[in-house]
Design a protein around this motif. Structure first.
Motif, PDB file in Angstrom:
ATOM      1  N   THR A 187      -1.629  21.805  -6.014  1.00 40.00           N
ATOM      2  CA  THR A 187      -0.746  22.373  -5.002  1.00 40.00           C
ATOM      3  C   THR A 187      -1.523  22.669  -3.726  1.00 40.00           C
ATOM      4  OG1 THR A 187      -1.171  24.602  -5.845  1.00 40.00           O
ATOM      5  CG2 THR A 187       0.720  23.411  -6.764  1.00 40.00           C
ATOM      6  N   ASN A 188      -0.784  22.629  -2.611  1.00 39.78           N
ATOM      7  CA  ASN A 188      -1.338  22.989  -1.291  1.00 39.78           C
ATOM      8  C   ASN A 188      -2.575  22.170  -0.924  1.00 39.78           C
ATOM      9  OD1 ASN A 188       0.601  25.064  -0.834  1.00 39.78           O
ATOM     10  ND2 ASN A 188      -0.529  26.360  -2.275  1.00 39.78           N
ATOM     11  N   LYS A 189      -2.599  20.927  -1.339  1.00 39.13           N
ATOM     12  CA  LYS A 189      -3.706  20.052  -1.020  1.00 39.13           C
ATOM     13  C   LYS A 189      -3.178  18.629  -0.880  1.00 39.13           C
ATOM     14  CE  LYS A 189      -8.052  18.215  -2.869  1.00 39.13           C
ATOM     15  NZ  LYS A 189      -8.996  18.216  -4.014  1.00 39.13           N
ATOM     16  N   TRP A 190      -3.605  17.942   0.172  1.00 34.61           N
ATOM     17  CA  TRP A 190      -3.192  16.555   0.331  1.00 34.61           C
ATOM     18  C   TRP A 190      -3.861  15.695  -0.734  1.00 34.61           C
ATOM     19  CZ3 TRP A 190       0.801  14.984   2.928  1.00 34.61           C
ATOM     20  CH2 TRP A 190       1.261  15.703   4.041  1.00 34.61           C
ATOM     21  N   THR A 191      -3.071  14.851  -1.380  1.00 32.64           N
ATOM     22  CA  THR A 191      -3.582  13.991  -2.443  1.00 32.64           C
ATOM     23  C   THR A 191      -3.144  12.553  -2.181  1.00 32.64           C
ATOM     24  OG1 THR A 191      -3.400  15.809  -4.026  1.00 32.64           O
ATOM     25  CG2 THR A 191      -3.637  13.583  -4.933  1.00 32.64           C
ATOM     26  N   TRP A 192      -4.106  11.643  -2.217  1.00 26.38           N
ATOM     27  CA  TRP A 192      -3.788  10.227  -2.037  1.00 26.38           C
ATOM     28  C   TRP A 192      -3.350   9.640  -3.376  1.00 26.38           C
ATOM     29  CZ3 TRP A 192      -7.026   5.856  -3.612  1.00 26.38           C
ATOM     30  CH2 TRP A 192      -6.535   4.630  -3.155  1.00 26.38           C
ATOM     31  N   VAL A 193      -2.185   9.001  -3.403  1.00 31.13           N
ATOM     32  CA  VAL A 193      -1.625   8.427  -4.626  1.00 31.13           C
ATOM     33  C   VAL A 193      -1.395   6.937  -4.402  1.00 31.13           C
ATOM     34  CG1 VAL A 193       0.314   8.456  -6.235  1.00 31.13           C
ATOM     35  CG2 VAL A 193      -0.500  10.597  -5.233  1.00 31.13           C
ATOM     36  N   ARG A 194      -1.861   6.142  -5.333  1.00 26.25           N
ATOM     37  CA  ARG A 194      -1.640   4.692  -5.279  1.00 26.25           C
ATOM     38  C   ARG A 194      -0.853   4.276  -6.511  1.00 26.25           C
ATOM     39  NH1 ARG A 194      -6.770   1.029  -5.803  1.00 26.25           N
ATOM     40  NH2 ARG A 194      -6.639   1.909  -7.899  1.00 26.25           N
ATOM     41  N   VAL A 196       7.962  19.611  -0.759  1.00 27.69           N
ATOM     42  CA  VAL A 196       6.964  18.553  -0.942  1.00 27.69           C
ATOM     43  C   VAL A 196       6.771  17.853   0.399  1.00 27.69           C
ATOM     44  CG1 VAL A 196       6.346  16.462  -2.203  1.00 27.69           C
ATOM     45  CG2 VAL A 196       7.740  18.211  -3.317  1.00 27.69           C
ATOM     46  N   TYR A 197       5.536  17.580   0.758  1.00 23.79           N
ATOM     47  CA  TYR A 197       5.219  16.900   2.005  1.00 23.79           C
ATOM     48  C   TYR A 197       4.735  15.480   1.707  1.00 23.79           C
ATOM     49  CZ  TYR A 197       5.211  21.674   3.845  1.00 23.79           C
ATOM     50  OH  TYR A 197       5.561  22.953   4.186  1.00 23.79           O
ATOM     51  N   PHE A 198       5.256  14.523   2.482  1.00 23.15           N
ATOM     52  CA  PHE A 198       4.840  13.134   2.350  1.00 23.15           C
ATOM     53  C   PHE A 198       4.295  12.641   3.683  1.00 23.15           C
ATOM     54  CE2 PHE A 198       8.033  13.517  -0.990  1.00 23.15           C
ATOM     55  CZ  PHE A 198       7.430  12.875  -2.050  1.00 23.15           C
ATOM     56  N   ASP A 199       3.359  11.724   3.616  1.00 18.45           N
ATOM     57  CA  ASP A 199       2.813  11.118   4.825  1.00 18.45           C
ATOM     58  C   ASP A 199       2.277   9.736   4.486  1.00 18.45           C
ATOM     59  OD1 ASP A 199       2.011  10.849   7.463  1.00 18.45           O
ATOM     60  OD2 ASP A 199       0.085  11.812   7.140  1.00 18.45           O
ATOM     61  N   GLU A 200       2.351   8.839   5.445  1.00 21.12           N
ATOM     62  CA  GLU A 200       1.753   7.502   5.326  1.00 21.12           C
ATOM     63  C   GLU A 200       2.207   6.784   4.052  1.00 21.12           C
ATOM     64  OE1 GLU A 200      -2.570   5.310   5.861  1.00 21.12           O
ATOM     65  OE2 GLU A 200      -2.439   7.476   6.084  1.00 21.12           O
ATOM     66  N   GLY A 221     -13.141   3.077  -1.866  1.00 25.92           N
ATOM     67  CA  GLY A 221     -14.050   4.045  -2.456  1.00 25.92           C
ATOM     68  C   GLY A 221     -13.520   4.736  -3.685  1.00 25.92           C
ATOM     69  N   VAL A 222     -13.655   4.100  -4.826  1.00 26.58           N
ATOM     70  CA  VAL A 222     -13.257   4.685  -6.096  1.00 26.58           C
ATOM     71  C   VAL A 222     -14.490   4.769  -6.979  1.00 26.58           C
ATOM     72  CG1 VAL A 222     -11.766   4.462  -8.111  1.00 26.58           C
ATOM     73  CG2 VAL A 222     -10.943   3.724  -5.884  1.00 26.58           C
ATOM     74  N   SER A 223     -14.685   5.888  -7.618  1.00 22.68           N
ATOM     75  CA  SER A 223     -15.880   6.111  -8.426  1.00 22.68           C
ATOM     76  C   SER A 223     -16.022   5.058  -9.513  1.00 22.68           C
ATOM     77  CB  SER A 223     -15.828   7.495  -9.076  1.00 22.68           C
ATOM     78  OG  SER A 223     -16.924   7.686  -9.934  1.00 22.68           O
ATOM     79  N   GLY A 224     -17.194   4.425  -9.552  1.00 29.10           N
ATOM     80  CA  GLY A 224     -17.479   3.475 -10.613  1.00 29.10           C
ATOM     81  C   GLY A 224     -16.828   2.125 -10.456  1.00 29.10           C
ATOM     82  N   GLU A 225     -16.110   1.880  -9.359  1.00 24.86           N
ATOM     83  CA  GLU A 225     -15.442   0.607  -9.149  1.00 24.86           C
ATOM     84  C   GLU A 225     -15.887   0.002  -7.829  1.00 24.86           C
ATOM     85  OE1 GLU A 225     -11.234   0.703  -9.437  1.00 24.86           O
ATOM     86  OE2 GLU A 225     -11.206   2.073 -11.123  1.00 24.86           O
ATOM     87  N   LYS A 226     -16.047  -1.297  -7.820  1.00 26.39           N
ATOM     88  CA  LYS A 226     -16.323  -1.981  -6.570  1.00 26.39           C
ATOM     89  C   LYS A 226     -15.021  -2.355  -5.872  1.00 26.39           C
ATOM     90  CE  LYS A 226     -20.761  -1.887  -6.759  1.00 26.39           C
ATOM     91  NZ  LYS A 226     -20.863  -0.928  -7.858  1.00 26.39           N
ATOM     92  N   CYS A 227     -13.940  -2.336  -6.605  1.00 26.24           N
ATOM     93  CA  CYS A 227     -12.572  -2.599  -6.169  1.00 26.24           C
ATOM     94  C   CYS A 227     -11.964  -3.590  -7.155  1.00 26.24           C
ATOM     95  CB  CYS A 227     -12.485  -3.177  -4.760  1.00 26.24           C
ATOM     96  SG  CYS A 227     -10.776  -3.556  -4.316  1.00 26.24           S
ATOM     97  N   PRO A 228     -10.707  -3.433  -7.512  1.00 24.65           N
ATOM     98  CA  PRO A 228     -10.085  -4.361  -8.461  1.00 24.65           C
ATOM     99  C   PRO A 228     -10.173  -5.806  -7.975  1.00 24.65           C
ATOM    100  CG  PRO A 228      -8.716  -2.434  -8.137  1.00 24.65           C
ATOM    101  CD  PRO A 228      -9.814  -2.345  -7.123  1.00 24.65           C
ATOM    102  N   GLY A 229     -10.720  -6.646  -8.819  1.00 25.40           N
ATOM    103  CA  GLY A 229     -10.730  -8.076  -8.530  1.00 25.40           C
ATOM    104  C   GLY A 229     -11.787  -8.534  -7.550  1.00 25.40           C
ATOM    105  N   ASN A 270     -13.887  10.028  -2.573  1.00 24.64           N
ATOM    106  CA  ASN A 270     -14.095   8.804  -1.811  1.00 24.64           C
ATOM    107  C   ASN A 270     -15.550   8.374  -1.919  1.00 24.64           C
ATOM    108  OD1 ASN A 270     -13.283   6.699  -0.009  1.00 24.64           O
ATOM    109  ND2 ASN A 270     -14.396   7.751   1.594  1.00 24.64           N
ATOM    110  N   TYR A 271     -15.795   7.245  -2.570  1.00 25.18           N
ATOM    111  CA  TYR A 271     -17.143   6.710  -2.737  1.00 25.18           C
ATOM    112  C   TYR A 271     -17.334   5.533  -1.789  1.00 25.18           C
ATOM    113  CZ  TYR A 271     -17.786   9.569  -6.903  1.00 25.18           C
ATOM    114  OH  TYR A 271     -17.925  10.619  -7.763  1.00 25.18           O
TER     115      TYR A 271
END
Length: 225
Positions: free
Chosen positions: A5-12, A41-45, A57-65, A86-87
């Motif tokens: 709560t009360n924190k911006w979270t990036w969701v994919r 609820v607040y939404f953006d982008e 930048g995902v921990s332990g991943e170079k990026c899918p594919g 963010n890695y």
């Protein structure tokens, strides 16, 4: 886990998780439902991501594919300062010239579908020159550009050391050709560390859109509206 709560979270959300089937219909809109107790609820982008990402930048991943190759450097993945999730790629040259290449395992990415390459970059030396190359699916060089002030707003001035910049390079700056894309390469001309994050293709947009109103609330803004 649960979204804090009360924190911006990036969701994919991967498209496959929406269970649209093997022949998905055109998507005209999205809607969101809160099935719990009433709460703001607040939404953006909210956006559809480009289908080609070479690194995020995902921990332990170079990026899918994505495959990562390097020469004359060591590569690590430290946590970006000021972020909790963010890695970045830290590229430390072991010789005066070195670099990395990010290559998609899924080939056949048509260049006409995209308008440019974007990435976040930070360099340890202000005199360091970084170069971005576009690679075809058969690992052929399509063109190279210098990541200099040309791709920054004039108000930012010259590139400074230890500062993040968002760079967007039009595909036409690499070559005026239609090709199946495979990846990108980022190289340095001196033995100084640089950082890379969020490397992806930018989808092509058509400007200016036609048949839209040119007058808003009684004020005329010009013929491009």
């Amino acid at each position: 886990g649960a979204i804090p709560t009360n924190k911006w979270t990036w969701v994919r959300i991967p498209m496959r998780d929406l269970n649209l089937g093997s022949s998905p219909p055109p998507i005209l809109s999205t809607f969101w439902i809160d099935r719990s107790k009433p709460a703001t609820v607040y939404f953006d982008e909210i956006t559809f991501g480009a289908s080609v990402t070479f690194y995020e930048g995902v921990s332990g991943e170079k990026c899918p594919g994505t495959q990562l190759w390097s020469w004359g450097v060591t590569v690590s993945q430290p946590l970006d300062i000021g972020s909790t999730d963010n890695y970045v790629l830290r590229v430390s040259p072991t010789q005066p010239w070195g670099g990395i290449q990010l290559q998609q395992r899924k080939f056949g990415i048509g260049s006409p579908d995209y308008g440019g390459v974007t990435l976040r970059v930070k360099q340890a030396s202000a005199t360091q020159n970084l170069y971005l190359s576009l690679i075809s699916q058969d690992n052929q060089l399509l063109g190279t550009v210098a990541l200099d002030e040309t791709y920054l707003p004039a108000t930012l001035g010259t590139i400074q050391a230890n500062k993040w910049y968002r760079v967007i390079v039009p595909l036409s700056d690499f070559c005026l050709c239609s090709a199946n894309l495979g990846g990108v390469a980022i190289e340095t001309d001196q033995q100084a560390t640089f950082y890379v994050d969020d490397v992806r293709l930018v989808q092509r947009f058509a400007w200016v859109m036609q048949d839209y109103p040119k007058e808003i609330s009684g004020f005329r803004f010009g013929d491009l509206w």
